[in-house]
Motif scaffolding. Structure first.
Motif, PDB file in Angstrom:
ATOM      1  N   UNK A 184       0.732  -1.172  -0.036  1.00 20.54           N
ATOM      2  CA  UNK A 184      -0.138   0.288  -0.508  1.00 20.54           C
ATOM      3  C   UNK A 184       0.804   1.196  -0.078  1.00 20.54           C
ATOM      4  N   UNK A 185       1.979   0.862   0.904  1.00 16.80           N
ATOM      5  CA  UNK A 185       2.992   2.587   0.844  1.00 16.80           C
ATOM      6  C   UNK A 185       3.013   2.786   0.234  1.00 16.80           C
ATOM      7  N   UNK A 216      -4.907   5.682   8.068  1.00 19.28           N
ATOM      8  CA  UNK A 216      -3.806   5.749   6.751  1.00 19.28           C
ATOM      9  C   UNK A 216      -3.300   6.493   6.388  1.00 19.28           C
ATOM     10  N   UNK A 217      -4.323   7.660   5.828  1.00 15.10           N
ATOM     11  CA  UNK A 217      -4.023   8.446   5.472  1.00 15.10           C
ATOM     12  C   UNK A 217      -2.608   9.714   4.453  1.00 15.10           C
ATOM     13  N   UNK A 218      -1.875   9.015   5.926  1.00 21.48           N
ATOM     14  CA  UNK A 218      -0.646   9.930   4.954  1.00 21.48           C
ATOM     15  C   UNK A 218       0.282   8.645   4.829  1.00 21.48           C
ATOM     16  N   UNK A 219       0.119   7.694   4.385  1.00 22.22           N
ATOM     17  CA  UNK A 219       0.381   7.405   3.464  1.00 22.22           C
ATOM     18  C   UNK A 219      -0.218   7.095   2.010  1.00 22.22           C
ATOM     19  N   UNK A 238       3.458   7.920  -3.753  1.00 20.01           N
ATOM     20  CA  UNK A 238       4.069   9.046  -4.470  1.00 20.01           C
ATOM     21  C   UNK A 238       5.278   8.831  -5.084  1.00 20.01           C
ATOM     22  N   UNK A 239       6.064   9.948  -5.224  1.00 18.24           N
ATOM     23  CA  UNK A 239       7.422  10.107  -5.568  1.00 18.24           C
ATOM     24  C   UNK A 239       8.370  10.889  -4.020  1.00 18.24           C
ATOM     25  N   UNK A 240       8.845   9.721  -4.090  1.00 23.69           N
ATOM     26  CA  UNK A 240       9.700   9.858  -2.529  1.00 23.69           C
ATOM     27  C   UNK A 240      11.451  11.017  -2.842  1.00 23.69           C
ATOM     28  N   UNK A 241      10.670  11.859  -1.751  1.00 23.09           N
ATOM     29  CA  UNK A 241      11.790  13.019  -1.633  1.00 23.09           C
ATOM     30  C   UNK A 241      13.105  12.470  -0.637  1.00 23.09           C
ATOM     31  N   UNK A 242      14.366  12.755  -2.541  1.00 25.14           N
ATOM     32  CA  UNK A 242      15.666  12.993  -1.584  1.00 25.14           C
ATOM     33  C   UNK A 242      16.240  13.298  -0.312  1.00 25.14           C
ATOM     34  N   UNK A 270       8.677   5.340   4.825  1.00 18.28           N
ATOM     35  CA  UNK A 270      10.054   5.702   4.201  1.00 18.28           C
ATOM     36  C   UNK A 270       9.832   7.746   3.708  1.00 18.28           C
ATOM     37  N   UNK A 271       8.824   6.903   2.582  1.00 19.12           N
ATOM     38  CA  UNK A 271       7.582   8.289   1.589  1.00 19.12           C
ATOM     39  C   UNK A 271       7.493   9.660   3.043  1.00 19.12           C
TER      40      UNK A 271
END
Length: 309
Positions: free
Chosen positions: A36-37, A279-282, A42-46, A97-98
């Motif tokens: 799910x995560x 879980x909306x943060x994911x 979405x795109x992970x920030x560097x 992680x994201x």
């Protein structure tokens, strides 16, 4: 229950997720959260750097991951200790992680993610002990980590928010703030919102009962450190932000914790995110509320870290 088109789209997607080759229902639950995560965050920030370390204990090691934000000098940095959710039975580096990357960059703080032991293999108090020992280790090693001990806070989501609440009653005098995201703080699952959302979205009552049964030994059923809604003496709990979701079976439990903290005189802010689910943060791929919540947490962190400047 009026759900927005984006939330409906997400829930339809969740129904289609098939965890790869689960060994059993527990393995399936763990893989579901990670999938799910990975699919919805979405795109992970560097970030500037990610380090993985192991804190040695008597009979095991506590894995931690350290995120250093973009553009930050490693010396005397503020820090956030992050305790992840997953019903005490799931979650880890990949599932969160994201979110953690976003928090590191937006707050400008080093984020230390504690990968505590999970139930049912390691029931309470194993995970809590790992969190407490992890926090102590951070303070003991702050100089080598480049962390300012006067600028440290803690954030936890769901089950991690329950663990954070317990940690802060023990070590709150060292922490400048606490953020609890849709906290899972009561094992009874008998609130009005549990009745309304017994079958979801996202969480369901049967899964919650099984998770608590695996986490909570019979002789700990009245322990406030395991069930934070029972805490009355919040001791040195720091200023706290509680983030709640409207369509979440845990909503009433979070409101009760908020009321208990307010009654205890804790400096408190409670924010309800309308239309959101547990879980909306994911779900940052589709929900702008994720960034809104990150922004709110960062602002709260900055306000409460000023006293250390």
């Amino acid at each position: 229950m009026q759900l927005t088109p984006k939330i409906k789209q997400i829930l339809n997607h969740l129904e289609s997720i098939q965890p790869f080759n689960p060994q059993d229902s527990l393995d399936g639950a763990r893989k579901f959260l990670e999938t799910m995560s990975l699919q919805l965050s979405g795109k992970k920030e560097s970030v500037t750097m990610i380090e993985e370390l192991h804190i040695p204990q008597e009979n095991h090691q506590i894995p931690i991951r350290i995120y250093r934000p973009k553009g930050r000098d490693v010396q005397q940095s503020p820090a956030i200790i992050y305790i992840h959710g997953g019903w005490f039975i799931a979650g880890g580096y990949e599932s969160h992680d994201a979110v953690v990357r976003k928090l590191a960059n937006k707050t400008g703080a080093v984020v230390i993610f504690i990968d505590y032991r999970l139930a049912p293999e390691h029931p309470f108090p194993a995970g809590l002990n790992d969190c407490i020992d992890g926090v102590k280790w951070v303070f003991e090693n702050a100089e080598s980590l480049g962390i300012d001990t006067d600028k440290v806070g803690i954030i936890g989501d769901s089950a991690g928010a329950a663990l954070s609440t317990a940690v802060s009653t023990q070590l709150g005098k060292h922490l400048k703030f606490q953020v609890l995201i849709y906290p899972a703080v009561d094992n009874q699952l008998n609130s009005k919102t549990w009745e309304t959302y017994e079958n979801g979205p996202v969480l369901n009552k049967q899964g919650g009962m099984e998770a608590w049964a695996g986490y909570l030994p019979e002789d700990e059923k009245d322990n406030p450190l395991a069930i934070p809604v029972l805490i009355r003496d919040f001791k040195e709990t720091p200023p706290t932000l509680i983030i709640l979701a409207e369509h979440d079976p845990l909503l009433d439990d979070g409101k009760q914790l908020s009321a208990n903290m307010e009654n205890a005189g804790i400096k408190l802010k409670t924010s309800l995110y309308k239309d959101m689910v547990h879980g909306f943060m994911h779900m940052g791929e589709l929900l702008e509320e994720v960034q809104s919540a990150v922004n709110e947490m960062a602002e709260f962190a900055h306000q409460n870290l000023k006293s250390g400047e």
